[in-house]
Design an enzyme around this catalytic site. Structure first.
Site, PDB file in Angstrom:
ATOM      1  N   LYS A 222       0.827  -1.217   0.000  1.00 40.98           N
ATOM      2  CA  LYS A 222       0.000   0.000   0.000  1.00 40.98           C
ATOM      3  C   LYS A 222       0.858   1.263   0.000  1.00 40.98           C
ATOM      4  O   LYS A 222       2.021   1.246   0.356  1.00 40.98           O
ATOM      5  CB  LYS A 222      -0.997  -0.051   1.165  1.00 40.98           C
ATOM      6  CG  LYS A 222      -2.061  -1.115   0.864  1.00 40.98           C
ATOM      7  CD  LYS A 222      -3.215  -1.145   1.810  1.00 40.98           C
ATOM      8  CE  LYS A 222      -4.222  -2.196   1.309  1.00 40.98           C
ATOM      9  NZ  LYS A 222      -5.248  -2.512   2.277  1.00 40.98           N
ATOM     10  N   ARG A 262      -3.078 -10.230   5.182  1.00 35.94           N
ATOM     11  CA  ARG A 262      -3.339 -10.317   3.731  1.00 35.94           C
ATOM     12  C   ARG A 262      -2.115  -9.793   2.977  1.00 35.94           C
ATOM     13  O   ARG A 262      -1.758  -8.632   3.130  1.00 35.94           O
ATOM     14  CB  ARG A 262      -4.586  -9.496   3.404  1.00 35.94           C
ATOM     15  CG  ARG A 262      -5.068  -9.588   1.982  1.00 35.94           C
ATOM     16  CD  ARG A 262      -6.329  -8.757   1.796  1.00 35.94           C
ATOM     17  NE  ARG A 262      -6.826  -8.817   0.436  1.00 35.94           N
ATOM     18  CZ  ARG A 262      -6.364  -8.058  -0.555  1.00 35.94           C
ATOM     19  NH1 ARG A 262      -5.394  -7.195  -0.346  1.00 35.94           N
ATOM     20  NH2 ARG A 262      -6.872  -8.180  -1.766  1.00 35.94           N
TER      21      ARG A 262
HETATM   22  N1  PMM Z   1      -7.116  -4.326   0.619  1.00 38.03           N
HETATM   23  C1  PMM Z   1      -7.374  -4.410  -0.693  1.00 38.03           C
HETATM   24  C2  PMM Z   1      -8.342  -5.299  -1.185  1.00 38.03           C
HETATM   25  N2  PMM Z   1      -9.027  -6.117  -0.356  1.00 38.03           N
HETATM   26  N3  PMM Z   1      -9.481  -6.860   1.815  1.00 38.03           N
HETATM   27  C3  PMM Z   1      -9.263  -6.785   3.139  1.00 38.03           C
HETATM   28  N4  PMM Z   1      -9.961  -7.568   3.972  1.00 38.03           N
HETATM   29  N5  PMM Z   1      -8.341  -5.932   3.678  1.00 38.03           N
HETATM   30  C4  PMM Z   1      -7.602  -5.089   2.894  1.00 38.03           C
HETATM   31  O1  PMM Z   1      -6.795  -4.318   3.442  1.00 38.03           O
HETATM   32  C5  PMM Z   1      -7.817  -5.129   1.478  1.00 38.03           C
HETATM   33  C6  PMM Z   1      -8.775  -6.046   0.978  1.00 38.03           C
HETATM   34  C7  PMM Z   1      -6.641  -3.525  -1.655  1.00 38.03           C
HETATM   35  O2  PMM Z   1      -5.405  -4.018  -1.986  1.00 38.03           O
HETATM   36  P1  PMM Z   1      -5.040  -4.914  -3.298  1.00 38.03           P
HETATM   37  O3  PMM Z   1      -5.126  -4.060  -4.505  1.00 38.03           O
HETATM   38  O4  PMM Z   1      -3.669  -5.336  -3.028  1.00 38.03           O
HETATM   39  O5  PMM Z   1      -5.959  -6.074  -3.387  1.00 38.03           O
END
Ligand code: PMM
Length: 290
Positions: A222, A262
């Site tokens: 991020k 995650r």
């Molecule tokens: N961040 C992203 C997408 N899905 N789900 C949860 N539970 N927590 C998060 O922090 C989260 C998520 C955005 O990031 P990406 O583009 O790397 O998927």
């Protein structure tokens, strides 16, 4: 890891490996848009030590526009079917009831809803009916205007606001029939949050844990990490060079006993957690050579 193990206590967090089947995610957009590539990537993440594969068909990057529901279904269903068919524990990263329902029917185990039921309240009925584990993230608005909502000037600051808003979501979930044992909460780093908000939340995980639910946290790649590691001219560190910083965060999360982390680079997180776990064992290390 089987479904029954999802909530049994263990010494390190579960690793949720990200499979974004999107053209435009900030972290890896377009790399796994073909189902074949996404499936191969999911298998790699499993081999690297992922406990859960998080499969999403909608980018939530700031400013992103939403796909049609048919597009989202077309992206995630073949990938979920194949990876769940392999025996993987799959979560579907969606805000839509229709997608959650179809994903569960295709073999997904967990619903990961970045809106915590705000974007499409019917998703709570789907989750309640299925009895599926439900990750409810703190969220205030869709990606195209979430920046406008990154304001936390109440007395409890960002930590108090996120805690209280998540607690309010839990009430709504329970009223919809979602059992407390199904719920995992997530502070939603980067979602209507500025860098300083993310750091503050990471510093005060205990206050979020005081709600009494397991926590999942996603910091991987991020922009607050890019900003922290900016070069002298102020240019943020590129997305694919933020991994060491993320590993440090993974260890911080593990030390605070979170339920799940995650990540995109599962191997880096897995290896760091194995080291931590080994150190915590405090056993006689025998005659191992340096
Ligand atoms: N961040 C992203 C997408 N899905 N789900 C949860 N539970 N927590 C998060 O922090 C989260 C998520 C955005 O990031 P990406 O583009 O790397 O998927």
């Amino acid at each position: 890891m089987s479904t029954v193990d999802l909530f049994t206590p263990r010494s390190r967090p579960r690793l949720m490996g990200v499979v974004n089947v999107t053209p435009d995610s900030f972290s890896d957009g377009g790399r796994w848009l073909e189902p074949r590539d996404a499936i191969a990537h999911g298998r790699e993440l499993l081999a690297d030590g992922a406990d859960i594969l998080d499969i999403g068909g909608e980018s939530t990057r700031p400013g992103a526009t939403r796909p049609l529901v048919e597009e989202e279904l077309g992206r995630v269903l073949p990938v979920i079917t194949a990876l769940a068919g392999d025996g993987a524990v799959v979560s579907v990263d969606t805000m839509r009831a229709e997608v959650a329902e179809a994903a569960l029917a295709a073999g997904a185990t967990i619903v990961n809803d970045v809106s915590g039921g705000l974007a499409d309240p019917r998703i709570l009925d789907v989750v309640a009916a299925a009895g599926a584990p439900y990750v409810a993230m703190h969220w205030r608005a869709h990606a195209d205007h979430m920046r406008d909502f990154a304001v936390y000037d109440g007395p409890g600051g960002v930590v108090g606001a996120v805690r209280d808003e998540l607690a309010a979501r839990v009430e709504v979930m329970r009223a919809a029939g979602v059992a407390p044992e199904q719920v995992v909460l997530d502070p939603g780093l980067g979602f209507a949050k500025r860098a300083e908000h993310n750091w503050e939340l990471l510093r005060h995980l205990d206050e979020l844990a005081s709600l009494g639910y397991p926590l999942l946290v996603g910091a991987s790649r991020k922009s607050f990490l890019g900003r922290l590691l900016a070069d002298r001219s102020g240019t943020p560190r590129p997305v694919d060079l933020r991994e060491h910083a993320n590993t440090a965060i993974t260890l911080h999360l593990a030390r605070h006993g979170v339920w799940g982390v995650r990540v995109h680079d599962v191997r880096a997180a897995h290896d760091a957690l194995r080291v931590m776990e080994r150190l915590d064992e405090r056993q006689d290390d025998g005659e191992e050579e340096l």
